[in-house]
Enzyme design. Sequence first.
Site, PDB file in Angstrom:
ATOM      1  N   ASP A 112     -25.204  35.036 -70.979  1.00  0.00           N
ATOM      2  CA  ASP A 112     -25.545  36.431 -70.701  1.00  0.00           C
ATOM      3  C   ASP A 112     -25.821  37.139 -72.026  1.00  0.00           C
ATOM      4  O   ASP A 112     -24.956  37.179 -72.905  1.00  0.00           O
ATOM      5  CB  ASP A 112     -24.395  37.115 -69.976  1.00  0.00           C
ATOM      6  CG  ASP A 112     -24.799  38.445 -69.352  1.00  0.00           C
ATOM      7  OD1 ASP A 112     -25.651  39.142 -69.952  1.00  0.00           O
ATOM      8  OD2 ASP A 112     -24.263  38.793 -68.289  1.00  0.00           O
ATOM      9  N   LYS A 116     -27.544  45.739 -73.155  1.00  0.00           N
ATOM     10  CA  LYS A 116     -27.186  47.131 -73.454  1.00  0.00           C
ATOM     11  C   LYS A 116     -26.235  47.184 -74.649  1.00  0.00           C
ATOM     12  O   LYS A 116     -25.308  46.387 -74.760  1.00  0.00           O
ATOM     13  CB  LYS A 116     -26.537  47.781 -72.229  1.00  0.00           C
ATOM     14  CG  LYS A 116     -27.493  47.936 -71.053  1.00  0.00           C
ATOM     15  CD  LYS A 116     -26.829  48.645 -69.887  1.00  0.00           C
ATOM     16  CE  LYS A 116     -27.799  48.821 -68.730  1.00  0.00           C
ATOM     17  NZ  LYS A 116     -27.168  49.495 -67.564  1.00  0.00           N
TER      18      LYS A 116
END
Length: 230
Positions: A112, A116
């Site tokens: 992952d 952000k």
Amino acid sequence: MIPIAASSGDAEYTLRELAVPLDLGSFVPSARAWEVELGFGKGRYLLHRAECEPDRGFVGVEMAGSYYRLAKRRMCRRELTNAVLLHGEALYLLSVVLPRGFASTVHVYFPDPWPKARHQKRRLFDIETIDLVLDLMTDEGRLFFATDFLEYGEVVREILDSFPLLRVIDVDGASFQNAGSTLAEELAFTMAMASEYMAILTSRGIGANDAARSMLLSMAPGPESVWEIA
């Protein structure tokens, strides 16, 4: 914190039942070498390797409970006795549960990227946590990393380049496009470079599949190249 679970063969343990760091030899006494996959997903790669190489031990780490349970069922169906699956948060498992310096190879494929900014501290590869990954490896250990998120890949490359004892293998086709090559020429040159690296790595005893996974092939088509495709 996600509850820790460990599976080997058809047995499953909680963290309270195990001494840490784990004595991996008690799970797979006959393993001549160990490999680790961080974030094994559904376990396809990890279990395939374990099935094909019964003399090696394989450790898989996965945070998603559904994937861990799926891989555990597959491991049991195949009656694999040389794989150890761990369910929990990777950074905790790396810092507390897994031993240091035991892995000949560490695999990290498409983690992952946490794009952000406020979430990037959760990244597995970060300047503050990279030591936890590298500490798994033996002195001659190898790390294979792949991502489909360009910005994260560049960050990881920069982090790894900051370690003088690491050699990062990178095949980049951008230099050819920047030199005025056509897109077809860029592709041909890039693949030729990859072939050269493949020959070097296999001559040193690295399997072809592992060698291929150690390469990053990138194309850099600019405006002129787009017209050439058309």
